[in-house]
Motif scaffolding. Structure first.
Motif, PDB file in Angstrom:
ATOM      1  N   VAL A  52     -92.524  35.461  29.872  1.00 30.89           N
ATOM      2  CA  VAL A  52     -91.478  34.999  30.792  1.00 30.89           C
ATOM      3  C   VAL A  52     -92.030  34.832  32.205  1.00 30.89           C
ATOM      4  O   VAL A  52     -91.730  33.841  32.892  1.00 30.89           O
ATOM      5  CB  VAL A  52     -90.292  35.988  30.793  1.00 30.89           C
ATOM      6  CG1 VAL A  52     -89.261  35.591  31.850  1.00 30.89           C
ATOM      7  CG2 VAL A  52     -89.640  36.014  29.420  1.00 30.89           C
ATOM      8  N   SER A  87     -82.482  35.056  35.545  1.00 33.63           N
ATOM      9  CA  SER A  87     -81.833  36.011  34.652  1.00 33.63           C
ATOM     10  C   SER A  87     -82.820  36.522  33.601  1.00 33.63           C
ATOM     11  O   SER A  87     -82.776  37.707  33.219  1.00 33.63           O
ATOM     12  CB  SER A  87     -80.632  35.359  33.966  1.00 33.63           C
ATOM     13  OG  SER A  87     -79.654  34.975  34.919  1.00 33.63           O
ATOM     14  N   LEU A  88     -83.688  35.659  33.115  1.00 32.29           N
ATOM     15  CA  LEU A  88     -84.708  36.101  32.158  1.00 32.29           C
ATOM     16  C   LEU A  88     -85.644  37.127  32.792  1.00 32.29           C
ATOM     17  O   LEU A  88     -86.008  38.128  32.157  1.00 32.29           O
ATOM     18  CB  LEU A  88     -85.497  34.894  31.649  1.00 32.29           C
ATOM     19  CG  LEU A  88     -84.739  33.917  30.748  1.00 32.29           C
ATOM     20  CD1 LEU A  88     -85.605  32.706  30.433  1.00 32.29           C
ATOM     21  CD2 LEU A  88     -84.293  34.601  29.460  1.00 32.29           C
ATOM     22  N   CYS A  98     -86.125  41.154  31.784  1.00 25.07           N
ATOM     23  CA  CYS A  98     -87.423  41.819  31.592  1.00 25.07           C
ATOM     24  C   CYS A  98     -87.497  43.106  32.408  1.00 25.07           C
ATOM     25  O   CYS A  98     -88.045  44.116  31.943  1.00 25.07           O
ATOM     26  CB  CYS A  98     -88.555  40.878  31.995  1.00 25.07           C
ATOM     27  SG  CYS A  98     -88.870  39.550  30.817  1.00 25.07           S
TER      28      CYS A  98
END
Length: 387
Positions: free
Chosen positions: A21, A174-175, A179
C-alpha cells in the motif's frame, strides 16, 4: 522468534500489506496524481516534480534517524506513525488549494516513506524473525510489494477517470490509515532481544563503504534505465503500446528474480549470488545498449528486471550477515541515506546527459553500463578483501 507461528505469520503479512500500500499510494500513484493536479489547477510539471523530489530528499535524510529509532524502540510506534503520516498527507492533498500546501503534503509523505518502505520494514523483520525463516519472510514481503505498481497504477487511473481526484486521494489515504491500525495490532512493541544486547554506536567500516557504493551505483542504474525506458523506445521507433509493454516486462520480471534468489542463496551463499546478480545487472544494461531487435530488447529487460528484484533480497542478506540485529536499523538507515540521495539526483543527471548528447539516449545508457560494471568490480574486490 515471535510469540508463535500465528503471530509471526500475522506480522509478515501485515508488513507485506504495508509495503504494498505504501509503495502503491505514495510512490507509484504519484505521477498519475501529479498530472491530474496539473490539469485541475493549471500547475506546471516543474512544480509537481519539485514537490516529489523534495519528498525523496526528506526520505533520504530521515533514514538514519529512523533506523536508529527502530533499533532503540522497536517497530510498532514508528511504522504505525509512518502509515498515519502517509494517510494525513493524502488527506491533505485531497483538500489542498495551493502549490505551497501541495509541497508541504509531499514533504510529510517523504517522512512517511522513510517510515514505511523496505528499509524500515526489513529492520523490524530482522528484530522479530531470524534464521531461514527470515529469508522466506523477506521473500513474502517483496513478492507481494512487487505487485504494488501492478495493483495501484490501474486502480489509481480508474479512480481518477471515474470518481475523480478527491475521492481517489481519500481512498488511498484510508488504505494507509487501515495499515496504521493493523501495524499497531500485529507488530510487537519492542524487539524480542530487548535489552539483552547493549546498543553500541556504529562506525562505518570497509564493508559498509563497499556495500554503500555498490547499492548506490545499482540504484542509479535501475532508476536511470527505468526513467528513460519508454522515451528511449519511442525515440528508437517503437509504437507507444509496445513501449508500454516492455516497461511492464521490466517490472514483472522482478518477481521471478526474487523467487529464484532464495533457493540460490541457500545453495550458493550470499557472496556468490550477490556477485552474479550485480554482474547480470551490468550485462543487462550493456545488452540494452547494443540491442537492435525486439527479442534482444526483451531479453535485456528480463535480465534487468530479474536482477532488480533480486537486489532487494541481496541487500538485506548482506547487511544481516555482516552486522548484528541490534544495529541493523542504524546501518541500513545510513546506507539508505546515500542510496536515496543518489536516486533523487538521478533524473536530473540523466536528463543533463541526454541534453548534452544532443537529445540522444545512447550516451546515457553507456554511462549506466559503466556504472553497472563499476558496481560489479567494487563488490568483487570488496568481498575478496573481507572473505
Amino acid at each position: 522468534m515471535t510469540a508463535g507461528a500465528r503471530g509471526q505469520r500475522s506480522l509478515v503479512w501485515t508488513l507485506a500489506l504495508l509495503n504494498t500500500v505504501a509503495y502503491g499510494a505514495l510512490y507509484y500513484a504519484q505521477p498519475l496524481l501529479a498530472v491530474t493536479f496539473e490539469r485541475t489547477h493549471g500547475w506546471t510539471r516543474t512544480q509537481t516534480s519539485l514537490a516529489f523530489t523534495l519528498a525523496l530528499l526528506v526520505t533520504a535524510f530521515a533514514a538514519p534517524v529512523v533506523g536508529r529509532r527502530l533499533d532503540l524502540r522497536g517497530g510498532r510506534g514508528p511504522l504505525s506513525l509512518g502509515a498515519g503520516l502517509g494517510a494525513a498527507a493524502l488527506f491533505t492533498l485531497a483538500w489542498l488549494s495551493s502549490v505551497i500546501t501541495f509541497t508541504l503534503a509531499w514533504l510529510l509523505a517523504g517522512l512517511a516513506m522513510a517510515l514505511t518502505f523496505y528499509e524500515a520494514t526489513f529492520t523490524v523483520l530482522g528484530q522479530q524473525v531470524w534464521g531461514p525463516g527470515r529469508t522466506q519472510a523477506t521473500l513474502t514481503i517483496t513478492l507481494l510489494a512487487g505487485l504494488a505498481s501492478t495493483i495501484f497504477v490501474p486502480l489509481t487511473t480508474a479512480l481518477l477517470e471515474g470518481p475523480g481526484l478527491r475521492p481517489t486521494l481519500l481512498l488511498l489515504g484510508s488504505l494507509m490509515g487501515g495499515c496504521a491500525a493493523l501495524l499497531w495490532r500485529y507488530v510487537p512493541p519492542r524487539a524480542p532481544q530487548g535489552s539483552a544486547y547493549p546498543l553500541s554506536p556504529f562506525s562505518a567500516d570497509g564493508t559498509f563503504r563497499v556495500l554503500t557504493l555498490v547499492f548506490t551505483l545499482t540504484r542509479i542504474v535501475m532508476v536511470g534505465v527505468g526513467l528513460q525506458l519508454v522515451p528511449l523506445l519511442l525515440w528508437a521507433g517503437y509504437p507507444p503500446a509496445v513501449a508500454a509493454g516492455y516497461a511492464g516486462l521490466l517490472g514483472l520480471s522482478s518477481l521471478p528474480g526474487r523467487a529464484l534468489c532464495v533457493p540460490l542463496l541457500a545453495r550458493l551463499g550470499a557472496r556468490a549470488v550477490s556477485l552474479w546478480v550485480v554482474g547480470l545487472l551490468a550485462l543487462g544494461t550493456a545488452l540494452l545498449l547494443v540491442s537492435r531487435g525486439p527479442g534482444a530488447v526483451a531479453a535485456a529487460l528480463t535480465v534487468l528486471g530479474m536482477t532488480n528484484g533480486a537486489l532487494t533480497l541481496i541487500r538485506a542478506e548482506l547487511l544481516v550477515r555482516h552486522y548484528p540485529p541490534e544495529v541493523f536499523g542504524t546501518v541500513n538507515g545510513r546506507l539508505s541515506r546515500v542510496v536515496n540521495l543518489a536516486q533523487a539526483a538521478t533524473p536530473l543527471a540523466a536528463g543533463w546527459v541526454f541534453m548534452a548528447a544532443g537529445a540522444n539516449y545512447v550516451p546515457s545508457l553507456a554511462v549506466m553500463t559503466g556504472l553497472g560494471a563499476w558496481a560489479f568490480l567494487t563488490l568483487w574486490s570488496g568481498l575478496r578483501q573481507t572473505h
